[in-house]
Design a protein around this motif. Structure first.
Motif, PDB file in Angstrom:
ATOM      1  N   VAL A 199     129.265  33.400  40.905  1.00 40.25           N
ATOM      2  CA  VAL A 199     128.239  32.889  41.919  1.00 40.25           C
ATOM      3  C   VAL A 199     127.380  34.337  42.373  1.00 40.25           C
ATOM      4  CG1 VAL A 199     129.480  31.171  42.804  1.00 40.25           C
ATOM      5  CG2 VAL A 199     130.019  33.438  44.074  1.00 40.25           C
ATOM      6  N   SER A 200     126.454  34.098  43.136  1.00 43.45           N
ATOM      7  CA  SER A 200     125.523  35.375  43.488  1.00 43.45           C
ATOM      8  C   SER A 200     126.239  36.504  43.648  1.00 43.45           C
ATOM      9  CB  SER A 200     124.616  34.691  44.465  1.00 43.45           C
ATOM     10  OG  SER A 200     123.928  33.647  44.001  1.00 43.45           O
ATOM     11  N   ASP A 201     125.402  37.588  42.972  1.00 46.57           N
ATOM     12  CA  ASP A 201     125.977  39.056  43.091  1.00 46.57           C
ATOM     13  C   ASP A 201     127.131  39.570  42.157  1.00 46.57           C
ATOM     14  OD1 ASP A 201     123.822  39.304  44.739  1.00 46.57           O
ATOM     15  OD2 ASP A 201     125.159  39.477  46.605  1.00 46.57           O
ATOM     16  N   GLN A 202     128.041  38.448  41.627  1.00 49.12           N
ATOM     17  CA  GLN A 202     128.892  38.866  40.885  1.00 49.12           C
ATOM     18  C   GLN A 202     128.151  39.116  39.400  1.00 49.12           C
ATOM     19  OE1 GLN A 202     131.552  35.401  41.036  1.00 49.12           O
ATOM     20  NE2 GLN A 202     133.097  36.966  41.144  1.00 49.12           N
ATOM     21  N   ARG A 203     128.887  39.722  38.287  1.00 45.80           N
ATOM     22  CA  ARG A 203     128.194  39.975  37.197  1.00 45.80           C
ATOM     23  C   ARG A 203     129.348  39.973  35.850  1.00 45.80           C
ATOM     24  NH1 ARG A 203     124.538  38.902  38.995  1.00 45.80           N
ATOM     25  NH2 ARG A 203     122.503  40.047  39.613  1.00 45.80           N
ATOM     26  N   PRO A 204     128.946  39.259  34.911  1.00 42.27           N
ATOM     27  CA  PRO A 204     129.829  39.126  33.727  1.00 42.27           C
ATOM     28  C   PRO A 204     130.515  40.140  33.125  1.00 42.27           C
ATOM     29  CG  PRO A 204     127.972  37.695  33.438  1.00 42.27           C
ATOM     30  CD  PRO A 204     127.341  38.565  34.490  1.00 42.27           C
ATOM     31  N   ALA A 205     129.586  41.487  33.303  1.00 42.71           N
ATOM     32  CA  ALA A 205     129.991  42.498  32.640  1.00 42.71           C
ATOM     33  C   ALA A 205     131.493  43.327  33.442  1.00 42.71           C
ATOM     34  CB  ALA A 205     129.100  43.780  32.739  1.00 42.71           C
ATOM     35  N   GLY A 217     127.489  36.485  28.447  1.00 42.40           N
ATOM     36  CA  GLY A 217     127.585  35.763  29.510  1.00 42.40           C
ATOM     37  C   GLY A 217     126.350  35.568  30.551  1.00 42.40           C
ATOM     38  N   VAL A 218     126.432  34.658  31.462  1.00 39.85           N
ATOM     39  CA  VAL A 218     125.070  34.373  32.334  1.00 39.85           C
ATOM     40  C   VAL A 218     125.449  35.082  33.602  1.00 39.85           C
ATOM     41  CG1 VAL A 218     123.672  32.514  33.309  1.00 39.85           C
ATOM     42  CG2 VAL A 218     124.665  32.260  30.835  1.00 39.85           C
ATOM     43  N   SER A 219     124.542  35.663  34.056  1.00 42.03           N
ATOM     44  CA  SER A 219     124.359  36.253  35.438  1.00 42.03           C
ATOM     45  C   SER A 219     124.224  34.930  36.543  1.00 42.03           C
ATOM     46  CB  SER A 219     123.608  37.448  35.634  1.00 42.03           C
ATOM     47  OG  SER A 219     124.038  38.537  34.910  1.00 42.03           O
ATOM     48  N   PRO A 220     124.695  34.963  37.540  1.00 42.21           N
ATOM     49  CA  PRO A 220     124.518  33.936  38.561  1.00 42.21           C
ATOM     50  C   PRO A 220     123.200  34.286  39.557  1.00 42.21           C
ATOM     51  CG  PRO A 220     126.428  35.012  39.220  1.00 42.21           C
ATOM     52  CD  PRO A 220     126.119  35.730  37.875  1.00 42.21           C
ATOM     53  N   CYS A 221     122.746  33.266  40.162  1.00 40.82           N
ATOM     54  CA  CYS A 221     121.790  33.712  41.226  1.00 40.82           C
ATOM     55  C   CYS A 221     121.762  32.453  41.951  1.00 40.82           C
ATOM     56  CB  CYS A 221     120.549  33.893  40.355  1.00 40.82           C
ATOM     57  SG  CYS A 221     119.801  32.545  39.424  1.00 40.82           S
ATOM     58  N   SER A 222     120.935  32.490  43.019  1.00 37.73           N
ATOM     59  CA  SER A 222     120.645  31.377  44.099  1.00 37.73           C
ATOM     60  C   SER A 222     119.406  31.353  44.644  1.00 37.73           C
ATOM     61  CB  SER A 222     121.941  31.382  45.208  1.00 37.73           C
ATOM     62  OG  SER A 222     122.003  32.498  45.836  1.00 37.73           O
ATOM     63  N   SER A 223     118.840  30.581  45.108  1.00 33.47           N
ATOM     64  CA  SER A 223     117.584  30.432  45.778  1.00 33.47           C
ATOM     65  C   SER A 223     117.629  30.871  47.135  1.00 33.47           C
ATOM     66  CB  SER A 223     117.018  28.984  45.816  1.00 33.47           C
ATOM     67  OG  SER A 223     116.901  28.492  44.484  1.00 33.47           O
ATOM     68  N   ASP A 224     116.569  31.470  47.684  1.00 36.82           N
ATOM     69  CA  ASP A 224     116.495  31.891  48.942  1.00 36.82           C
ATOM     70  C   ASP A 224     115.887  30.690  50.100  1.00 36.82           C
ATOM     71  OD1 ASP A 224     116.098  33.070  51.586  1.00 36.82           O
ATOM     72  OD2 ASP A 224     114.383  34.447  50.919  1.00 36.82           O
ATOM     73  N   LEU A 225     116.677  30.432  51.021  1.00 36.35           N
ATOM     74  CA  LEU A 225     116.323  29.202  51.708  1.00 36.35           C
ATOM     75  C   LEU A 225     115.422  29.595  52.770  1.00 36.35           C
ATOM     76  CD1 LEU A 225     119.861  27.685  52.880  1.00 36.35           C
ATOM     77  CD2 LEU A 225     118.360  27.297  50.807  1.00 36.35           C
ATOM     78  N   ASP A 226     115.098  30.803  52.916  1.00 37.92           N
ATOM     79  CA  ASP A 226     113.960  31.160  54.104  1.00 37.92           C
ATOM     80  C   ASP A 226     112.675  31.386  53.329  1.00 37.92           C
ATOM     81  OD1 ASP A 226     115.655  30.912  56.295  1.00 37.92           O
ATOM     82  OD2 ASP A 226     116.636  32.918  55.975  1.00 37.92           O
ATOM     83  N   SER A 227     112.411  31.460  51.846  1.00 38.57           N
ATOM     84  CA  SER A 227     111.311  31.672  51.023  1.00 38.57           C
ATOM     85  C   SER A 227     110.232  30.844  51.239  1.00 38.57           C
ATOM     86  CB  SER A 227     111.843  31.800  49.497  1.00 38.57           C
ATOM     87  OG  SER A 227     110.364  31.742  48.872  1.00 38.57           O
ATOM     88  N   LYS A 245     132.146  41.356  45.040  1.00 35.71           N
ATOM     89  CA  LYS A 245     130.718  41.219  45.116  1.00 35.71           C
ATOM     90  C   LYS A 245     130.174  39.599  45.646  1.00 35.71           C
ATOM     91  CE  LYS A 245     129.869  44.902  41.746  1.00 35.71           C
ATOM     92  NZ  LYS A 245     128.949  45.328  40.714  1.00 35.71           N
ATOM     93  N   VAL A 246     131.056  38.955  45.573  1.00 40.45           N
ATOM     94  CA  VAL A 246     130.769  37.433  45.918  1.00 40.45           C
ATOM     95  C   VAL A 246     130.070  37.318  47.238  1.00 40.45           C
ATOM     96  CG1 VAL A 246     131.697  35.267  46.450  1.00 40.45           C
ATOM     97  CG2 VAL A 246     132.700  36.690  44.747  1.00 40.45           C
ATOM     98  N   ARG A 247     128.817  36.771  47.132  1.00 37.12           N
ATOM     99  CA  ARG A 247     127.859  36.543  48.307  1.00 37.12           C
ATOM    100  C   ARG A 247     128.614  35.249  48.761  1.00 37.12           C
ATOM    101  NH1 ARG A 247     121.716  35.155  47.409  1.00 37.12           N
ATOM    102  NH2 ARG A 247     122.118  37.259  46.087  1.00 37.12           N
ATOM    103  N   PRO A 248     128.984  35.539  50.298  1.00 41.79           N
ATOM    104  CA  PRO A 248     129.525  34.426  50.940  1.00 41.79           C
ATOM    105  C   PRO A 248     128.727  33.430  51.344  1.00 41.79           C
ATOM    106  CG  PRO A 248     129.428  36.822  52.344  1.00 41.79           C
ATOM    107  CD  PRO A 248     128.951  37.083  51.118  1.00 41.79           C
ATOM    108  N   LEU A 249     129.191  32.195  51.672  1.00 44.68           N
ATOM    109  CA  LEU A 249     128.178  31.241  52.042  1.00 44.68           C
ATOM    110  C   LEU A 249     128.036  31.237  53.501  1.00 44.68           C
ATOM    111  CD1 LEU A 249     129.761  28.018  50.440  1.00 44.68           C
ATOM    112  CD2 LEU A 249     127.289  28.600  50.230  1.00 44.68           C
TER     113      LEU A 249
END
Length: 237
Positions: A104-110, A138-148, A23-27
């Motif tokens: 990282v984004s889209d991974q989940r601790p569970a 555990g803490v779920s990851p997230c990231s900002s949307d560069l196009d927002s 589920k890792v969101r690629p760079l």
């Protein structure tokens, strides 16, 4: 235990838990290009904030990408047997280890707890019993949307506070722990980070610091940000 922990990474520095990267969101190429422009002196970083002598991590990624944008597994500690003064020629009956995972984004601790348990069961030698304790949370990851549009407002706010064109404001990824992912999911709002710290501030160290000029500039940028956000169409805030 030492052999088991050594298997946690392969020769390319990748975590070996089956499914860990599913589920890792690629760079994106754009993100990697932006991060490559961030000024970074690796040797100074090693001698300073990293307090280390060499870098290590997943092959094919820069140090900045490894530390802030790719998932990791860390061996925090291991212990067992007799470790007191003097000689005791014993064979330990048990051994322990503590490990953590930065996601990282889209991974989940569970998802990671079951992956770790299955991996341990598949890799312990015959005759060894293993117990894996994965505390809830555990803490779920997230990231900002560069196009927002909100991100454009943030860059303009930072540019105004630091007297630089918005297009010259650079971005990077950073590891941390907080409720941002839950807030984004609950509110459906864009995620923005406005920091005023420096790599040399030694965050979370005994001698952590904050430079007042940076703090003042950060406060000014936050004030500009409210105005920039107010100018955005309501459906993009």
């Amino acid at each position: 235990m030492a052999e088991l922990l050594a298997k946690l990474h392969d020769e390319q520095g990748r975590v070996t838990l089956p499914g860990f990267y599913d589920k890792v969101r690629p760079l994106s190429d754009r993100e990697r290009e932006i991060m490559s422009r961030v000024p970074f002196d690796e040797q100074a970083w090693l001698a300073g904030p990293a307090a280390s002598r060499a870098t290590y991590g997943e092959a094919g990624f820069s140090t900045l990408e490894r530390t802030g944008a790719r998932p990791t597994a860390e061996v925090n500690g291991m212990w067992g047997g007799y470790t007191g003064p003097g000689h005791k020629t014993i064979i330990p009956a048990e051994a322990h280890a503590k490990v953590t995972f930065r996601l990282v984004s889209d991974q989940r601790p569970a998802d990671v707890g079951p992956q770790l348990k299955a991996w341990v069961e598949a890799n312990v030698p015959a005759g060894i019993e293993a117990e894996v304790h994965t505390p809830p949370g555990g803490v779920s990851p997230c990231s900002s949307d560069l196009d927002s549009p909100a991100m454009d407002g943030l860059l303009r706010a930072i540019g105004q506070a630091f007297d630089t064109p918005a297009e010259d404001v650079l971005l990077t990824r950073e590891g941390g722990s907080g409720p941002e992912a839950d807030l984004v999911e609950a509110l459906g709002a864009p995620l923005l980070f406005l920091g005023a710290g420096l790599p040399t501030d030694r965050i979370h160290s005994p001698n952590e610091r904050v430079l007042l000029p940076m703090l003042h500039r950060g406060a000014e940028a936050a004030a500009h940000l409210w105005r920039e956000l107010a100018r955005l169409p309501r459906d993009s805030r």
